[in-house]
Design an enzyme around this catalytic site. Structure first.
Site, PDB file in Angstrom:
ATOM      1  N   HIS A  97      -3.129  -7.536 -71.039  1.00 16.30           N
ATOM      2  CA  HIS A  97      -4.175  -6.509 -71.195  1.00 16.30           C
ATOM      3  C   HIS A  97      -4.277  -6.043 -72.658  1.00 16.30           C
ATOM      4  CE1 HIS A  97      -6.481  -3.392 -68.567  1.00 16.30           C
ATOM      5  NE2 HIS A  97      -7.091  -3.572 -69.721  1.00 16.30           N
ATOM      6  N   ILE A  98      -4.504  -7.017 -73.532  1.00 11.91           N
ATOM      7  CA  ILE A  98      -4.571  -6.713 -74.968  1.00 11.91           C
ATOM      8  C   ILE A  98      -5.918  -7.100 -75.587  1.00 11.91           C
ATOM      9  CG2 ILE A  98      -2.085  -6.816 -75.455  1.00 11.91           C
ATOM     10  CD1 ILE A  98      -2.600  -9.762 -76.441  1.00 11.91           C
ATOM     11  N   GLU A 143      -2.003  -4.808 -61.432  1.00 15.73           N
ATOM     12  CA  GLU A 143      -1.378  -4.542 -62.727  1.00 15.73           C
ATOM     13  C   GLU A 143       0.005  -3.932 -62.498  1.00 15.73           C
ATOM     14  OE1 GLU A 143      -2.593  -4.674 -66.065  1.00 15.73           O
ATOM     15  OE2 GLU A 143      -4.618  -5.368 -65.679  1.00 15.73           O
ATOM     16  N   THR A 187     -11.387 -10.719 -68.961  1.00 12.52           N
ATOM     17  CA  THR A 187     -10.860  -9.667 -69.837  1.00 12.52           C
ATOM     18  C   THR A 187     -11.388  -8.307 -69.362  1.00 12.52           C
ATOM     19  OG1 THR A 187     -12.743 -10.017 -71.301  1.00 12.52           O
ATOM     20  CG2 THR A 187     -10.674 -11.079 -71.933  1.00 12.52           C
ATOM     21  N   ARG A 225     -11.552  -6.449 -65.539  1.00 13.80           N
ATOM     22  CA  ARG A 225     -10.574  -5.778 -64.685  1.00 13.80           C
ATOM     23  C   ARG A 225     -10.071  -6.792 -63.669  1.00 13.80           C
ATOM     24  NH1 ARG A 225     -10.131  -2.590 -68.031  1.00 13.80           N
ATOM     25  NH2 ARG A 225     -10.346  -0.324 -67.992  1.00 13.80           N
ATOM     26  N   GLY A 243     -23.568  -6.684 -70.791  1.00 13.02           N
ATOM     27  CA  GLY A 243     -23.589  -5.403 -71.509  1.00 13.02           C
ATOM     28  C   GLY A 243     -23.198  -5.655 -72.954  1.00 13.02           C
ATOM     29  N   ARG A 244     -22.578  -4.667 -73.553  1.00  7.97           N
ATOM     30  CA  ARG A 244     -22.203  -4.814 -74.965  1.00  7.97           C
ATOM     31  C   ARG A 244     -21.249  -5.978 -75.197  1.00  7.97           C
ATOM     32  NH1 ARG A 244     -22.525   0.948 -74.120  1.00  7.97           N
ATOM     33  NH2 ARG A 244     -20.740   0.552 -72.787  1.00  7.97           N
ATOM     34  N   ILE A 245     -20.192  -6.035 -74.373  1.00  8.73           N
ATOM     35  CA  ILE A 245     -19.160  -7.054 -74.613  1.00  8.73           C
ATOM     36  C   ILE A 245     -19.693  -8.450 -74.270  1.00  8.73           C
ATOM     37  CG2 ILE A 245     -16.854  -7.850 -73.972  1.00  8.73           C
ATOM     38  CD1 ILE A 245     -16.147  -4.847 -73.434  1.00  8.73           C
TER      39      ILE A 245
HETATM   40  C1  GLV Z   1      -9.353  -1.615 -71.498  1.00 10.05           C
HETATM   41  O1  GLV Z   1      -9.164  -2.317 -70.538  1.00 10.05           O
HETATM   42  C2  GLV Z   1     -10.394  -0.652 -71.562  1.00 10.05           C
HETATM   43  O2  GLV Z   1     -11.090  -0.440 -70.554  1.00 10.05           O
HETATM   44  O3  GLV Z   1     -10.566  -0.053 -72.628  1.00 10.05           O
HETATM   45  C1  GLV Z   2     -18.700  -2.434 -72.423  1.00  8.30           C
HETATM   46  O1  GLV Z   2     -18.573  -1.852 -73.508  1.00  8.30           O
HETATM   47  C2  GLV Z   2     -19.840  -3.279 -72.100  1.00  8.30           C
HETATM   48  O2  GLV Z   2     -20.945  -2.740 -72.002  1.00  8.30           O
HETATM   49  O3  GLV Z   2     -19.670  -4.507 -71.958  1.00  8.30           O
END
Ligand code: GLV
Ligand code: GLV
Length: 323
Positions: free
Chosen positions: A289-290, A271, A240, A242, A159-161
């Site tokens: 979780h930063i 968590e 990074t 879940r 996806g985006r990330i």
């Molecule tokens: C952080 O884990 C988020 O989902 O924004």
């Molecule tokens: C979240 O923003 C994703 O699409 O990876």
């Protein structure tokens, strides 16, 4: 005119607060204490609000939604992930749920790269070595790790990330990109010479594996005992996304038995605590979780939350509703 009540469960970036307080028709209330509101207190304080701003530490179940009263029109999550909210229960009551996508994409992708580098180059072990006054002289064999350039990065979830990480890895390090997802991403294939792979093929061939899927019933324990068996012995796993996507007990065993080289994890299955065995290992780097914790991302996340609320409370469509 009756004011629209907005309740914010915990402090968010000033920018968002400022945007909301500019509306005379809004009454903004926020929990400014440094603690997560327990369920009953959240319900008590947010009751009959028109908009609710939540953090991922707030569990918004169907019965919480039911208890909040009939004015509620929007739940704006100050996060990109929204597994803390029962979205179907909200939908059934015509409540819009929004998240903060896009604005934190770069922050999270950079953090995933940082964990990859930290694990490969053993930054945290090196830091501890110096602090423990163990560093006496240059050592040729001290804290060796793999180089990153030209290695294969397997991205689970493009996806985006995941795509932003692919950009950094390809352009910055000349990495070969493999990806797995429920959808093909032809743009990444074309522009970054990335190859689509089955999950097993990706695990078998990647030197680095980074997870960027949401937590769903289908992604829980996506990486467990069976998957660690397939991975390369020199592999580095980064999460990074879940915590529950990785079976942490299996991860601890894999790291201890050196089935993989190292792991960098920002999120935990339970968590906020990693399983005890992980804390005893050297070949893992933790962050609390930063991944999205940049000044830029937090400000833009607050802005996104405010924009969503302003739109919905004026009967306009939300900017970033979740599906
Ligand atoms: C952080 O884990 C988020 O989902 O924004
Ligand atoms: C979240 O923003 C994703 O699409 O990876």
């Amino acid at each position: 005119m009756e004011k629209k009540k907005i309740f914010i469960s915990r402090k968010i970036d000033e920018k968002g607060l400022k945007m909301l307080s500019e509306y005379k028709s809004f009454e903004v209330e926020m929990n400014s204490e440094d603690r997560v509101l327990p369920r009953d207190e959240l319900i008590e304080r947010a009751r009959e609000c028109d908009a609710l701003v939540t953090l991922l530490t707030d569990k918004i179940s169907a019965d919480v939604i039911e208890s909040l009263g009939s004015n509620l029109k929007i739940i704006a999550n100050y996060a990109v992930g929204y597994d803390n909210i029962d979205v179907n229960a909200a939908k059934a009551k015509n409540i819009v749920v929004t998240n903060t996508p896009e604005v934190m994409t770069q922050a999270v992708a950079e953090h995933a790269m940082a964990l990859m580098i930290c694990c490969a180059r053993r930054i945290v072990e090196g830091d501890q070595y110096v602090r423990d006054k163990k560093y006496k002289r240059w050592e040729a064999e001290l804290l060796l790790g793999p180089e990153i350039a030209s290695k294969t990065l397997g991205i689970i979830g493009i996806g985006r990330i995941g795509s932003a990480l692919a950009q950094i890895a390809y352009h910055g390090f000349g990495m070969k990109i493999l990806y797995h997802d429920i959808n093909r991403n032809e743009e990444i294939e074309r522009t970054l010479q990335a190859d689509y792979a089955s999950l097993n093929h990706l695990l078998e061939h990647s030197d680095f594996v980074s997870i960027h899927v949401p937590l769903l019933p289908s992604t829980k324990h996506l990486i467990g005992h069976e998957q660690f068996k397939i991975m390369k012995k020199n592999a580095i796993l980064v999460n990074t996304a879940r915590g529950p996507i990785v079976d942490e007990h299996a991860l601890a065993e894999a790291l201890e038995d050196k089935k993989i080289f190292a792991a960098g994890i920002d999120v935990f299955e339970f968590e906020p605590n990693p399983v005890a065995k992980l804390l005893e290992l050297d070949n893992i780097v933790f962050t609390p979780h930063i991944a999205s914790a940049t000044h830029e991302a937090r400000e833009a996340m607050a802005e996104c939350v405010a924009e969503n609320i302003i739109a919905v409370l004026h009967d306009r469509p939300a900017k970033t509703p979740v599906k």
